[in-house]
Each structure stands twice: as structure tokens, then as C-alpha cells.
Design a protein around this motif. Structure first.
Motif, PDB file in Angstrom:
ATOM      1  N   GLU A  81     -17.762 -32.491 -53.657  1.00 27.14           N
ATOM      2  CA  GLU A  81     -18.174 -32.905 -52.293  1.00 27.14           C
ATOM      3  C   GLU A  81     -17.764 -33.253 -51.102  1.00 27.14           C
ATOM      4  O   GLU A  81     -17.766 -32.712 -50.644  1.00 27.14           O
ATOM      5  N   LEU A  88     -15.004 -24.568 -55.838  1.00 30.67           N
ATOM      6  CA  LEU A  88     -15.615 -25.583 -56.015  1.00 30.67           C
ATOM      7  C   LEU A  88     -16.993 -25.654 -56.954  1.00 30.67           C
ATOM      8  O   LEU A  88     -17.046 -26.662 -57.768  1.00 30.67           O
ATOM      9  N   ASP A  89     -18.249 -24.408 -56.617  1.00 29.82           N
ATOM     10  CA  ASP A  89     -19.234 -24.562 -57.369  1.00 29.82           C
ATOM     11  C   ASP A  89     -19.210 -24.462 -59.014  1.00 29.82           C
ATOM     12  O   ASP A  89     -19.728 -24.755 -59.410  1.00 29.82           O
ATOM     13  N   ASN A 108     -15.219 -27.140 -44.745  1.00 28.92           N
ATOM     14  CA  ASN A 108     -16.389 -27.076 -43.216  1.00 28.92           C
ATOM     15  C   ASN A 108     -15.802 -27.993 -42.043  1.00 28.92           C
ATOM     16  O   ASN A 108     -16.736 -27.873 -40.761  1.00 28.92           O
ATOM     17  N   LEU A 125     -15.395 -22.440 -51.486  1.00 35.42           N
ATOM     18  CA  LEU A 125     -16.590 -22.925 -51.543  1.00 35.42           C
ATOM     19  C   LEU A 125     -17.490 -22.357 -53.498  1.00 35.42           C
ATOM     20  O   LEU A 125     -17.917 -23.490 -53.505  1.00 35.42           O
ATOM     21  N   LYS A 133     -16.083 -30.019 -49.826  1.00 34.55           N
ATOM     22  CA  LYS A 133     -16.379 -28.783 -50.012  1.00 34.55           C
ATOM     23  C   LYS A 133     -16.938 -29.591 -48.021  1.00 34.55           C
ATOM     24  O   LYS A 133     -16.589 -28.779 -47.162  1.00 34.55           O
ATOM     25  N   LYS A 139     -13.108 -19.491 -46.739  1.00 36.09           N
ATOM     26  CA  LYS A 139     -13.973 -20.946 -47.082  1.00 36.09           C
ATOM     27  C   LYS A 139     -15.011 -20.166 -48.014  1.00 36.09           C
ATOM     28  O   LYS A 139     -15.192 -20.986 -48.457  1.00 36.09           O
TER      29      LYS A 139
END
Length: 210
Positions: A111, A196-197, A118, A193, A114, A189
Motif C-alpha cells: 500500500e 504491486l497488485d 502516486n 501499480l 502505491k 506508473k
């Protein structure tokens, strides 16, 4: 009792009025301006004369807060480490540790990753410049390195973690962190992400399989 740093006089300089305090201490105004200069021009641009010109605060007043440029750089490093910790705690609050399907620290770090992806690009520029300054200055300890070390120690000492799996997770996320931090631009970007997911999905599936 009011701190001395909160009552130091703000002397107007010729050609540029002192910036409005807006409830900030002299020290915080100087740090904010120093961060702005480092983000835009690197640490070589940082000088007490320039800070005095940009803030309208007398050079002697700035020197009262920071005796040397090294003291100012260390304060910037400490503030940056505090920001990393604050973002980590924000990510931690988003995770339900009791129902998390993966290691709580890994879930928090994903988390946090992320949140980092951002952030504003100028934050990466500042972080890169201030880390470079550390390598050139003989500080006894880098607060940012110390923060990462503490996170790894939490994993190793946690009774709720599978240390080997958690360390692999943290190293993977740190790899993404520093690729972005060093502006390598290997992944977009959106791709970062997605990684990470996928890391979360991999850990979740692995836990279910075991």
C-alpha cells in the motif's frame, strides 16, 4: 513557554520582504525554502545567502538555527525520513491486519508503494538530491537508511510474519522504490501499480496453497 526559534525576529531584506510566517517557525520556513531549492537546483544551490534572499530572513537568524550547511542538510534528511514514516503509518491504517490474507507488514508496504508511485515527481527529485548529498557529507548516520533498517528489523522480529517470505516481498518493493527513486523509468506508473497488485495476488495465492 515559547521556544526561542518561534520568537526570533524576521528582518526585512532590501528588495524582498520577509515571507509571512503563517503560524510557521523560522526554522520551518527555512527548511521549506531549502527543500524547494534542492528540488529545483540540487544541493549545490543551497547557501545561507540565497536562503536569506529568498525568505527575507536575516542571515544571522538562519545561522542561529543552522550553524553549518551540513546541519541544514541533516535536518532535511531527518524531515524526509519522518515523511516516509508518516506515509507508512497512513498505509498501515488502510490495512486490516486481522483479516489480511498476507503478511501485515508486506500488505502495508504494498500500500505504501502505491502511495509512493502516486506522489509528485518533485518529491523524487528532492529525495535523489538529498541522498546524493549524504554520500558526499560525513554524517554519522543517514536517517532514511535507518528508517528502512527499522522496517526490516520489524519483519525479522515479528511473530506474525514468515521472515523469509516477508523479506523477499520487501526487497521486491524496495527494488521498485529505488528504480523510481533513481528515475530509471524502466516501468510506467501503471506498470508499477500492476506489479504491486500482482505481488499481493502471488502472496495471497501462496498462502492459500499452504
Amino acid at each position: 513557554m515559547t521556544k526561542t526559534s518561534e520568537i526570533l525576529p524576521i528582518k526585512k531584506k532590501v528588495g524582498r520582504p520577509a515571507k509571512n510566517l503563517n503560524g510557521k517557525t523560522v526554522r520551518q520556513i527555512v527548511l521549506d525554502e531549502a527543500r524547494k531549492l534542492v528540488s529545483q537546483h540540487g544541493t549545490d544551490s543551497l547557501s545561507f545567502d540565497r536562503l536569506s534572499k529568498e525568505t527575507g530572513i536575516a542571515k544571522g537568524t538562519i545561522l542561529y538555527q543552522f550553524k553549518r550547511k551540513e546541519d541544514l542538510l541533516l535536518a532535511l534528511l531527518q524531515a524526509h525520513a519522518s515523511e516516509l514514516e508518516a506515509k507508512f503509518k497512513t498505509a498501515e491504517k488502510k490495512i486490516d491486519t486481522k483479516s489480511s490474507e498476507i503478511d501485515p507488514i508486506c500488505a502495508t508496504f504494498i500500500e505504501w508503494g502505491k502511495e509512493f508511485v502516486n506522489r509528485q515527481p518533485k518529491e523524487s527529485t528532492f529525495g535523489l538530491a538529498i541522498q546524493a548529498a549524504f554520500s558526499e557529507t560525513k554524517f554519522p548516520e543517514n536517517p532514511i537508511n535507518g528508517w528502512f533498517r527499522e522496517i526490516f528489523q520489524k519483519v525479522l522480529l515479528s511473530k506474525d510474519s514468515d521472515p523469509e517470505k516477508a523479506i523477499i516481498c520487501l526487497l521486491a518493493i524496495q527494488g521498485l522504490f529505488f528504480m523510481d527513486f533513481l528515475q530509471m523509468d524502466a516501468l510506467s506508473k501503471e506498470q508499477t501499480l500492476t506489479v504491486l497488485d500482482n505481488l499481493r495476488k502471488f502472496l495471497t495465492d501462496d498462502n492459500k496453497a499452504n
